[in-house]
Write an enzyme that holds these catalytic residues in place. Structure first.
Site, PDB file in Angstrom:
ATOM      1  N   GLN A 161       0.771  -1.285  -0.121  1.00  0.00           N
ATOM      2  CA  GLN A 161       0.090   0.001  -0.079  1.00  0.00           C
ATOM      3  C   GLN A 161       0.939   1.330  -0.057  1.00  0.00           C
ATOM      4  OE1 GLN A 161      -2.485   0.649   3.539  1.00  0.00           O
ATOM      5  NE2 GLN A 161      -4.087   1.763   2.092  1.00  0.00           N
ATOM      6  N   PRO A 286       7.860   0.024   8.413  1.00  0.00           N
ATOM      7  CA  PRO A 286       7.871   1.570   8.385  1.00  0.00           C
ATOM      8  C   PRO A 286       6.259   2.036   8.910  1.00  0.00           C
ATOM      9  CG  PRO A 286       7.351   0.668   6.316  1.00  0.00           C
ATOM     10  CD  PRO A 286       7.851  -0.355   7.024  1.00  0.00           C
ATOM     11  N   GLY A 289       0.793  -0.842  11.705  1.00  0.00           N
ATOM     12  CA  GLY A 289       0.189  -2.028  11.171  1.00  0.00           C
ATOM     13  C   GLY A 289      -0.046  -1.888   9.697  1.00  0.00           C
ATOM     14  N   GLU A 291      -2.841  -4.012   7.191  1.00  0.00           N
ATOM     15  CA  GLU A 291      -3.880  -4.849   7.279  1.00  0.00           C
ATOM     16  C   GLU A 291      -3.912  -6.212   6.189  1.00  0.00           C
ATOM     17  OE1 GLU A 291      -3.973  -1.630   6.385  1.00  0.00           O
ATOM     18  OE2 GLU A 291      -5.614  -1.175   4.863  1.00  0.00           O
ATOM     19  N   GLU A 316      -6.457  -2.966  12.579  1.00  0.00           N
ATOM     20  CA  GLU A 316      -5.943  -3.672  11.514  1.00  0.00           C
ATOM     21  C   GLU A 316      -6.879  -4.669  11.468  1.00  0.00           C
ATOM     22  OE1 GLU A 316      -3.991  -2.200   9.885  1.00  0.00           O
ATOM     23  OE2 GLU A 316      -2.881  -0.938  11.213  1.00  0.00           O
ATOM     24  N   HIS A 319     -10.136  -3.475   9.551  1.00  0.00           N
ATOM     25  CA  HIS A 319      -9.864  -3.482   7.916  1.00  0.00           C
ATOM     26  C   HIS A 319     -10.254  -4.649   7.140  1.00  0.00           C
ATOM     27  CE1 HIS A 319      -8.059   0.269   7.243  1.00  0.00           C
ATOM     28  NE2 HIS A 319      -6.816   0.291   8.015  1.00  0.00           N
ATOM     29  N   GLU A 338      -9.886   4.277   5.975  1.00  0.00           N
ATOM     30  CA  GLU A 338      -9.348   4.628   7.207  1.00  0.00           C
ATOM     31  C   GLU A 338     -10.446   5.223   8.226  1.00  0.00           C
ATOM     32  OE1 GLU A 338      -6.557   3.414   8.075  1.00  0.00           O
ATOM     33  OE2 GLU A 338      -5.704   2.708   6.296  1.00  0.00           O
ATOM     34  N   TYR A 403      -8.224   9.519   8.562  1.00  0.00           N
ATOM     35  CA  TYR A 403      -8.569   8.904   9.883  1.00  0.00           C
ATOM     36  C   TYR A 403      -9.205   9.373  10.862  1.00  0.00           C
ATOM     37  CZ  TYR A 403      -4.428   5.833   8.718  1.00  0.00           C
ATOM     38  OH  TYR A 403      -3.528   5.280   7.859  1.00  0.00           O
ATOM     39  N   ARG A 576       9.590   3.242  12.135  1.00  0.00           N
ATOM     40  CA  ARG A 576       8.235   3.439  12.103  1.00  0.00           C
ATOM     41  C   ARG A 576       8.092   4.857  11.637  1.00  0.00           C
ATOM     42  NH1 ARG A 576       3.710   2.102  16.721  1.00  0.00           N
ATOM     43  NH2 ARG A 576       1.819   3.190  15.497  1.00  0.00           N
ATOM     44  N   LYS A 578       5.681   7.119  11.571  1.00  0.00           N
ATOM     45  CA  LYS A 578       5.098   7.972  12.484  1.00  0.00           C
ATOM     46  C   LYS A 578       5.868   8.489  13.623  1.00  0.00           C
ATOM     47  CE  LYS A 578       2.043   6.902  16.134  1.00  0.00           C
ATOM     48  NZ  LYS A 578       1.040   6.213  16.924  1.00  0.00           N
TER      49      LYS A 578
END
Ligand code: BES
Ligand code: ZN
Length: 621
Positions: A161, A286, A289, A291, A316, A319, A338, A403, A576, A578
């Site tokens: 994704q 990265p 999670g 899905e 997840e 999803h 999301e 989100y 990660r 974020k």
């Protein structure tokens, strides 16, 4: 203007020009409307239905090589089928009616890659593409043994994704195109291979694994992972994969997987994918999670040792309905994946742990929403739910808006129409659209017809079009409140004047309370305050990734030196995005910080997946 690489002899992605008028005649006119701006495929002409993938994983030169054979549907008698590829070497193409097909590979677009045009006869039921990935394939991260927990075996994982599936499989890479698949994957003997499909639970002797996904999925849900991986069942239909060193901890952390699944089914209908497992990847993964059907990919940074970060599993898992079952038609409708999932995730968490718990999640989410809007600006078009991603990398438009603003709209719908009505609508949404795609317009049409039409007042109260098509946050947003956080607000106010926090008051705090505390420290705190807090609560030594990341933001801003070694350690082990993005952003605000960031990044960069590398490269360049 386009350059073409034509023919079987063109084994590379070099932009050579060859002349082959016959292939050019076969080309579909450029004017053909494409729904999905991020795929070259033209599914209404000719489309893939099933994939038989036969590949081998070569850890020595970090490439995947093999064949993708597709069953195709050509309802319009089109004379070509178009695939997405990026950085792939196309070695050979065959169709049912002809071997050694002369194909065309367009010159590469920076993030979309190259369209692969394959001429077909009207009767062709399949095409097969022999290919090899390049050494730096965006979706793949090849980890050396030293970068894993066990340090003895290499590891590979994919992240497809949003539009990276095309970097490891030639495919029609659009969320609106679904196909079933079977795969044969040859790996080195001592590695276990897993996919987003029916998975083995232990290694076999020859390293050859076979997979089957009988439910049609879009390309962004194609996933693979290989390493020294072991399995522990959590319940009959849920379980955890991890390196053996992490397996027990992971299984303990995620012990409630079955309960989550039961709660989810009770809310929105039967789980469609039979098995729900999760794999804990090495820390360079990265994302929090991903899905992938039947097998969520997950960062080890949610293993906090106290089960406090498991909302990610609920997310997840959710999803499996919102996203994997009912899929956003294009990445401009990303909020449908999301926003729904955040809403659903919190409903699962409420079912398991109660309203007080979910209120904390909701307030933290709302804080994320407000800071995203502040960061990118309330007039910014990316604060609309429906995105405009024309000529852009979809990654650039994917923010917390999808989100948290998406979730906020669904909260408003629930609140206005009543939970029972809204749940009935959502149940119908999932069952009617199962294994289909949905776009924003269609969703609004259904919402109006099936829910809002029941009461004209609801429609005027909600103003759903404004939420979807206007930037910023509408005034009718429901601002969530948490009783537990109200108490903390009092403690924060006291701290402002007394510069002290009574440790007794914090004795039973959970991760979320600490996060609220750290995020809302007074903006004028001094270095002395930070030193005091670290001495009192040992934040710099926290084993909780969320708490550490929130703490480092203050430490960087006030140049709290004792935190810099743990910070460097965090930045070199965790990939990660974020966490990385705000930390590097805070660091580069000062010259000294920039120097530190560059030094750390030089060491850390080889450990990051391309998704994170791209982001941080752009920040530090
Ligand atoms: N599907 C996303 C991850 C993603 C989004 C990958 C866009 C590539 C492009 C996944 O479900 C997700 O949202 N993960 C979050 C965690 C979640 C608890 C909000 C993450 O990774 O932080
Ligand atoms: Zn998600």
């Amino acid at each position: 203007m386009k350059n073409f690489i034509i023919g079987m002899l063109c084994l590379s992605i070099l932009q050579t020009s060859c002349n082959d008028s016959s292939t050019q005649e076969n080309k579909i006119p450029e004017t053909m409307p494409r729904k999905d701006l991020h795929s070259f495929a033209i599914p209404n002409l000719s489309v893939i239905k099933h994939l038989d993938l036969d590949i081998s994983l070569n850890f020595d030169n970090k490439t995947i090589e093999g064949t993708a054979k597709y069953q195709i549907e050509n309802a319009t008698n089109a004379n070509e089928i178009v695939f997405d590829t990026k950085d792939l070497q196309i070695l050979e193409v065959n169709t049912e009616s002809k071997t050694g097909i002369t194909f065309t590979l367009d010159s590469a677009n920076e993030y979309l890659g190259s369209a692969l045009h394959i001429p077909i006869a009207a009767t062709d039921k399949w095409v097969s593409i022999k290919y090899r990935t390049s050494a730096n394939t965006a979706a793949l991260q090849w980890l050396d043994a030293e970068q894993t927990e066990g340090k003895k075996h290499p590891f590979l994982f994919t992240q497809s994704q949003a539009i990276l599936a095309r970097t490891w499989i030639p495919v029609q890479d659009s969320p609106g195109i679904r196909f079933t698949y079977k795969a044969k994957v040859q790996a080195p003997k001592d590695l276990l291979v897993l996919m987003s499909a029916k998975n083995p639970v232990e290694k076999n002797e020859n390293g050859l694994y076979e997979f089957e996904m009988n439910q049609p999925v879009p390309a962004y849900l194609m996933a693979l992972s290989a390493g020294n991986i072991t399995y522990k069942a959590v319940s009959e239909r849920t379980g955890v994969y991890a390196e053996p060193e992490k397996l027990e901890k992971a299984a303990w952390e995620f012990a409630d997987m079955e309960k989550m699944l039961v709660a989810a089914e009770k809310l929105y209908g039967k789980y469609a994918w039979e098995q729900y497992d999760l794999i804990v990847l090495p820390p360079s993964f990265p994302f929090g999670g991903m899905e992938n059907p039947r097998l969520t990919f997950c960062t080890p940074t949610v293993i906090a040792g106290d089960r406090s970060l498991t909302a990610l599993v609920a997310h997840e898992l959710a999803h499996s309905w919102s996203g994997n079952l009912v899929t956003n038609e294009t990445w401009e409708d990303f909020w449908l994946n999301e926003g729904f999932t955040v809403y659903f995730e919190r409903r699962i968490m409420e079912e398991l742990y109660g309203k007080e718990y979910t209120d904390m999640l909701a307030v933290l989410g709302h804080q994320d929403l407000l800071s995203t809007i502040e960061e990118i600006g309330a007039e910014n078009a990316d604060t609309k739910l429906k995105l405009n991603l024309k000529d852009r990398n979809p990654d650039d438009g994917m923010t917390d808006i999808a989100y948290e603003k998406g979730n906020a709209l669904l909260q408003l719908l629930e609140n206005t129409c009543g939970r029972e009505n809204f749940d009935a609508f959502l149940n119908k949404h999932f069952s009617e659209n199962a294994f289909k795609t949905i776009n924003t317009e269609k969703f609004l049409e259904n919402l109006n017809a099936q829910l809002l039409s029941q009461n004209p007042e609801w429609k005027t109260k909600i103003e759903v079009e404004k939420w979807v098509y206007q930037p910023g946050l509408p005034a009718n947003v429901i601002v969530p409140k948490s009783q537990k956080f109200e108490t903390i607000n009092g403690i924060l106010a006291d701290f402002s004047t007394s510069k002290k926090v009574d440790k007794k008051l914090t004795a039973n705090w959970t991760t979320h309370e600490w996060l609220h505390f750290l995020r809302n420290l007074p903006s004028d705190i001094s270095l002395n305050d930070v030193v005091y807090l670290d001495n009192t609560f040992a934040f710099s030594k926290s084993g909780n990734s969320e708490i550490l990341a929130a703490w480092f933001m203050h430490s960087i801003r006030l140049n709290h030196q004792p935190a810099f070694e743990p910070l460097a350690n965090f930045l070199t082990t965790v990939g990660r995005r974020k966490f990385l993005k705000p930390l590097y952003a805070e660091l580069i605000k000062t010259e000294a910080g920039k120097t530190f960031a560059k030094e750390v990044y030089e060491k850390a960069r080889p450990n990051y997946h391309s998704v994170s590398r791209e982001t941080i490269d752009a920040m530090l360049k």
